[in-house]
Motif scaffolding. Structure first.
Motif, PDB file in Angstrom:
ATOM      1  N   ARG A  22       0.381  -0.022  -7.809  1.00 33.06           N
ATOM      2  CA  ARG A  22      -0.622  -0.369  -6.780  1.00 33.06           C
ATOM      3  C   ARG A  22      -1.592   0.793  -6.580  1.00 33.06           C
ATOM      4  N   PHE A  23      -1.053   2.011  -6.635  1.00 33.48           N
ATOM      5  CA  PHE A  23      -1.895   3.201  -6.472  1.00 33.48           C
ATOM      6  C   PHE A  23      -2.937   3.279  -7.597  1.00 33.48           C
ATOM      7  N   TYR A  24      -2.489   3.048  -8.829  1.00 31.23           N
ATOM      8  CA  TYR A  24      -3.420   3.091  -9.965  1.00 31.23           C
ATOM      9  C   TYR A  24      -4.504   2.012  -9.828  1.00 31.23           C
ATOM     10  N   TRP A  27      -7.061   2.903  -6.905  1.00 30.03           N
ATOM     11  CA  TRP A  27      -8.086   3.914  -7.208  1.00 30.03           C
ATOM     12  C   TRP A  27      -8.873   3.574  -8.462  1.00 30.03           C
ATOM     13  N   TYR A  72      -9.120   3.383   1.340  1.00 25.28           N
ATOM     14  CA  TYR A  72      -8.426   3.867   0.146  1.00 25.28           C
ATOM     15  C   TYR A  72      -7.452   5.004   0.483  1.00 25.28           C
ATOM     16  N   THR A  76      -3.387   5.109   0.252  1.00 22.52           N
ATOM     17  CA  THR A  76      -2.775   6.163  -0.569  1.00 22.52           C
ATOM     18  C   THR A  76      -1.700   6.913   0.224  1.00 22.52           C
ATOM     19  N   LEU A  79       1.391   4.867   0.401  1.00 19.78           N
ATOM     20  CA  LEU A  79       2.156   4.852  -0.845  1.00 19.78           C
ATOM     21  C   LEU A  79       2.912   6.163  -1.049  1.00 19.78           C
ATOM     22  N   THR A 137       0.295  13.039  -8.522  1.00 18.48           N
ATOM     23  CA  THR A 137       0.746  11.813  -9.180  1.00 18.48           C
ATOM     24  C   THR A 137       1.802  12.129 -10.230  1.00 18.48           C
TER      25      THR A 137
END
Lengths: 200, 101
Positions: A22-24, A27, A72, A76, A79, A137
């Motif tokens: 979901r993070f990828y 962003w 965003y 983030t 997450l 990350t």
């Protein structure tokens, strides 16, 4: 107890991979989210002028970008908050040394890029920002919960190289990094929903 | 010794002597959100009936909320930790630290 904690780690590994996915995707979609409505707003020039004249005292695109960034960054933190809770808990496993090694190698690259770009400060800031993103990350990727995959490297090494480069050549490069991140996101979600097995 | 006994009591009182149930509760505590039944089953590699039974037991004693909900993949059975479940995990963590296990 050890059986319980091992079971917890297996569940968390799957959920963390989905979070990374979901993070990828989040962003990866940013360059498009930031630019598409902005272009549309400028196409409707009278609306922009009216809003700026009667509603906002700051330019519309600044308001728009701050709002998008707010959403965003909010997502983030959500997450990575989950990742931080796990990593610092009793369940946390020893972090690999790769994030440190990659960061050190990267800083050498930043210096090289600085010279190549003719000492442009924006490039150095972009490189430092990219290093921060990649470091955190990679921290999640090498946490011992998620397994590093080729799409993690594609997204993060691609970002490290292309994000600062976009300040040298063309901002359109950011769209390419966005697509790489979306690809990594889709593959991560496939892995997460497949029970932790990477798909080909 | 006293710490280990209290830890054992805590697990026994809440029906967590089973390692899988304890694992589910610990994972839900750290994830702090909904986890689908399907994901739990994949992670734990358990028969559906066994997992359902575990979750029903945990739900009955108030450690988790187990219900159907709309997810990004459609309507699915989901599980989430309750406040009581969180308290139990906090006590568990404190006792484990105290007992240096």
């Amino acid at each position: 107890m050890s059986e319980g904690e091992a079971a917890a780690r297996r569940i968390i590994a799957i959920e963390l991979r989905k979070m990374l996915g979901r993070f990828y995707i989040l962003w990866g979609s940013y360059p498009m989210a930031a630019s598409a409505p902005l272009v549309a707003a400028f196409d409707v020039g009278w609306l922009k002028s009216a809003l700026e004249a009667y509603v906002f005292s700051v330019p519309l695109y600044v308001i728009y970008l701050v709002a998008v960034l707010g959403v965003y960054f909010g997502l983030t933190f959500r997450l990575f908050g989950a990742f931080y809770r796990v990593a610092t808990s009793r369940l946390g496993v020893r972090r690999g040394r790769w994030p440190g090694v990659i960061s050190a190698a990267y800083f050498l690259g930043v210096v090289a890029m600085w010279f190549l770009s003719g000492g442009r400060l924006a490039v150095v800031f972009a490189a430092v920002y990219a290093a921060g993103v990649a470091f955190f990350t990679y921290g999640a990727v090498y946490s011992g919960f998620a397994r590093p995959r080729y799409y993690d490297h594609l997204a993060l090494v691609g970002f490290l190289l292309l994000f600062p480069a976009s300040f040298v050549w063309s901002y359109a490069i950011q769209l390419a990094t966005g697509l790489m991140w979306i690809y990594a996101g889709v593959k991560s979600l496939e892995e997460g929903y497949g029970g932790g097995q990477a798909s080909a | 010794m006293e710490g280990a006994r209290r830890l054992l009591d805590l697990l026994r009182i809440h029906g967590l002597l089973n390692g899988v149930k304890l694992g589910i509760l610990l994972a839900l505590y750290h994830i702090d959100g909904y986890v689908t039944f399907t994901d739990l089953q994949r992670a734990l590699d358990l028969p559906k009936s066994s997992l359902h039974e575990f979750l029903d037991d945990m739900s009955r004693v108030g450690l988790v909320e187990y219900r159907r909900a709309v997810t990004d993949l459609g309507v699915r059975a989901v599980v989430k930790i309750t406040d009581k479940g969180r308290e139990v995990v906090k006590q568990y963590v404190d006792l484990v630290k105290g007992a240096a296990l």
